[in-house]
Design an enzyme around this catalytic site. Structure first.
Site, PDB file in Angstrom:
ATOM      1  N   SER A 172       0.837  -1.202   0.000  1.00 24.82           N
ATOM      2  CA  SER A 172       0.000   0.000   0.000  1.00 24.82           C
ATOM      3  C   SER A 172       0.870   1.250   0.000  1.00 24.82           C
ATOM      4  O   SER A 172       1.627   1.500   0.943  1.00 24.82           O
ATOM      5  CB  SER A 172      -0.886   0.014   1.244  1.00 24.82           C
TER       6      SER A 172
ATOM      7  N   HIS B 115      -1.210  -1.425  -4.105  1.00 23.59           N
ATOM      8  CA  HIS B 115      -2.492  -1.072  -3.484  1.00 23.59           C
ATOM      9  C   HIS B 115      -2.569   0.449  -3.343  1.00 23.59           C
ATOM     10  O   HIS B 115      -1.701   1.084  -2.742  1.00 23.59           O
ATOM     11  CB  HIS B 115      -2.573  -1.757  -2.118  1.00 23.59           C
TER      12      HIS B 115
ATOM     13  N   ASP C 218      -4.808   3.441  -2.047  1.00 20.66           N
ATOM     14  CA  ASP C 218      -5.911   3.762  -1.133  1.00 20.66           C
ATOM     15  C   ASP C 218      -6.489   5.143  -1.429  1.00 20.66           C
ATOM     16  O   ASP C 218      -5.784   6.141  -1.335  1.00 20.66           O
ATOM     17  CB  ASP C 218      -5.396   3.762   0.311  1.00 20.66           C
TER      18      ASP C 218
ATOM     19  N   MET D  17      -9.287   7.921  -0.322  1.00 16.54           N
ATOM     20  CA  MET D  17     -10.154   8.309   0.806  1.00 16.54           C
ATOM     21  C   MET D  17     -10.749   9.685   0.541  1.00 16.54           C
ATOM     22  O   MET D  17     -10.069  10.559  -0.004  1.00 16.54           O
ATOM     23  CB  MET D  17      -9.328   8.348   2.095  1.00 16.54           C
TER      24      MET D  17
ATOM     25  N   HIS E 200      -8.422   0.831  -4.010  1.00 19.35           N
ATOM     26  CA  HIS E 200      -9.356   0.618  -2.895  1.00 19.35           C
ATOM     27  C   HIS E 200     -10.075   1.937  -2.618  1.00 19.35           C
ATOM     28  O   HIS E 200      -9.496   2.865  -2.052  1.00 19.35           O
ATOM     29  CB  HIS E 200      -8.521   0.154  -1.687  1.00 19.35           C
TER      30      HIS E 200
ATOM     31  N   MET F 199     -12.323   4.132  -0.669  1.00 18.03           N
ATOM     32  CA  MET F 199     -12.997   4.364   0.622  1.00 18.03           C
ATOM     33  C   MET F 199     -13.774   5.659   0.478  1.00 18.03           C
ATOM     34  O   MET F 199     -13.408   6.707   0.999  1.00 18.03           O
ATOM     35  CB  MET F 199     -11.947   4.415   1.740  1.00 18.03           C
TER      36      MET F 199
ATOM     37  N   MET G  29     -11.272  -5.988   5.535  1.00 17.96           N
ATOM     38  CA  MET G  29     -10.520  -4.998   6.327  1.00 17.96           C
ATOM     39  C   MET G  29     -10.204  -5.620   7.684  1.00 17.96           C
ATOM     40  O   MET G  29     -11.109  -6.041   8.408  1.00 17.96           O
ATOM     41  CB  MET G  29     -11.329  -3.720   6.530  1.00 17.96           C
TER      42      MET G  29
ATOM     43  N   ASP H 265      -6.492  -6.454   4.424  1.00 17.38           N
ATOM     44  CA  ASP H 265      -5.856  -5.134   4.442  1.00 17.38           C
ATOM     45  C   ASP H 265      -5.901  -4.543   5.846  1.00 17.38           C
ATOM     46  O   ASP H 265      -6.979  -4.349   6.401  1.00 17.38           O
ATOM     47  CB  ASP H 265      -6.649  -4.245   3.461  1.00 17.38           C
TER      48      ASP H 265
HETATM   49  C1  DX5 Z   1      -6.315   1.658   5.607  1.00 18.81           C
HETATM   50  C2  DX5 Z   1      -5.891   1.276   4.227  1.00 18.81           C
HETATM   51  C3  DX5 Z   1      -4.772   0.336   4.189  1.00 18.81           C
HETATM   52  C4  DX5 Z   1      -3.489   0.820   4.801  1.00 18.81           C
HETATM   53  C5  DX5 Z   1      -2.793  -0.372   5.398  1.00 18.81           C
HETATM   54  O1  DX5 Z   1      -7.566   2.226   5.566  1.00 18.81           O
HETATM   55  O2  DX5 Z   1      -6.954   0.701   3.497  1.00 18.81           O
HETATM   56  O3  DX5 Z   1      -4.522  -0.127   2.858  1.00 18.81           O
HETATM   57  O4  DX5 Z   1      -2.626   1.435   3.879  1.00 18.81           O
HETATM   58  O5  DX5 Z   1      -1.686   0.068   6.068  1.00 18.81           O
HETATM   59  P1  DX5 Z   1      -0.926  -0.852   7.107  1.00 18.81           P
HETATM   60  O6  DX5 Z   1      -0.437  -2.045   6.342  1.00 18.81           O
HETATM   61  O7  DX5 Z   1       0.179   0.034   7.593  1.00 18.81           O
HETATM   62  O8  DX5 Z   1      -1.899  -1.215   8.182  1.00 18.81           O
HETATM   63 ZN    ZN Z   2      -6.521  -0.294   1.524  1.00 16.32          ZN
END
Ligand code: DX5
Ligand code: ZN
Length: 211
Positions: A7, A32, A34, A36, A66, A68, A136, A170
């Site tokens: 990620s 990955h 992310d 948001m 991903h 969110m 998650m 994740d």
């Molecule tokens: C959190 C993200 C994850 C995050 C994971 O909401 O969806 O992908 O980057 O990070 P680590 O591996 O540090 O928990």
């Molecule tokens: Zn993620």
């Protein structure tokens, strides 16, 4: 073979291009990404223009996006156009089933993510719409949290429901706990901190692929 999807949330934000190249050189299967919106989760991250730039520089890796977002369907076209290969939406978001249909209609793989408190049977009757389920193992929004192992029972429940696609997890995953996930039936490991903040990320990728 177990897949690794680092990620970029945990990568140096001033060197995302280098992070993508390093993940590719380490033999990672996916990257990955992310996204948001500050509403579905209390944090903001990367827009489609960042993905587009990374894809242009490092095209030979699978971009695992991903979303969110409260209204993921609004951004499916933008991230598809920017170079996403897999787009995952949340089952707690608006219009997630229509978003999945749209993702597949664009020729991409569709994923659905479940927050820790959302049961596997939220997907009852619609698993065939998805190529992967992203479990998650932390509350979404931030990297560097502690894995919640109780979530992992959902992997078996999904198989009992007839889901045949990828099961990805994740949040809080690192070499120290990764066998817990693979033994539970997880096939794609997302690692933010566990990969990008590791002393030797190449060794992490090797360890995952040796599982
Ligand atoms: C959190 C993200 C994850 C995050 C994971 O909401 O969806 O992908 O980057 O990070 P680590 O591996 O540090 O928990
Ligand atoms: Zn993620």
């Amino acid at each position: 073979m177990i897949k690794l999807s680092p990620s970029i949330l945990a990568a140096d934000p001033l060197n995302l291009g280098k992070a993508a190249q390093m993940a590719h050189a380490a033999g990672c299967d996916e990257l990955h990404f992310d996204v948001m919106d500050g509403h579905f989760v209390p944090n903001l991250t990367f827009g489609p223009h960042i993905l587009k730039a990374m894809k242009k520089q490092t095209p030979d890796i699978v971009y695992d996006v991903h979303l969110m977002l409260t209204d993921p369907i609004t951004f499916v076209d933008s991230y598809a156009e920017a170079g996403a290969d897999i787009i995952t939406v949340h089952a707690e978001a608006n219009d997630w089933l229509d978003a999945a249909r749209k993702i597949r209609a664009l020729g991409l793989k569709a994923g659905v993510s479940l927050k820790p408190g959302t049961p596997a049977d939220a997907l009852m009757g619609c698993v065939q719409l998805f190529d992967r389920v992203l479990l998650m193992t932390v509350e979404p929004g931030f990297g560097g949290q502690k894995l919640m192992p109780d979530v992992l029972v959902k992997a078996k429940q999904l198989r009992e429901m007839g889901f045949t696609g990828d099961i990805e997890a994740d949040g809080g995953i690192s070499p120290s706990n990764m066998t817990l996930l693979t033994e539970a039936g997880v096939e794609v490991l997302v690692m933010g901190t566990g990969f990008f903040k590791a002393e030797d990320p190449m060794a992490v990728a090797k360890a995952v692929h040796a599982l």
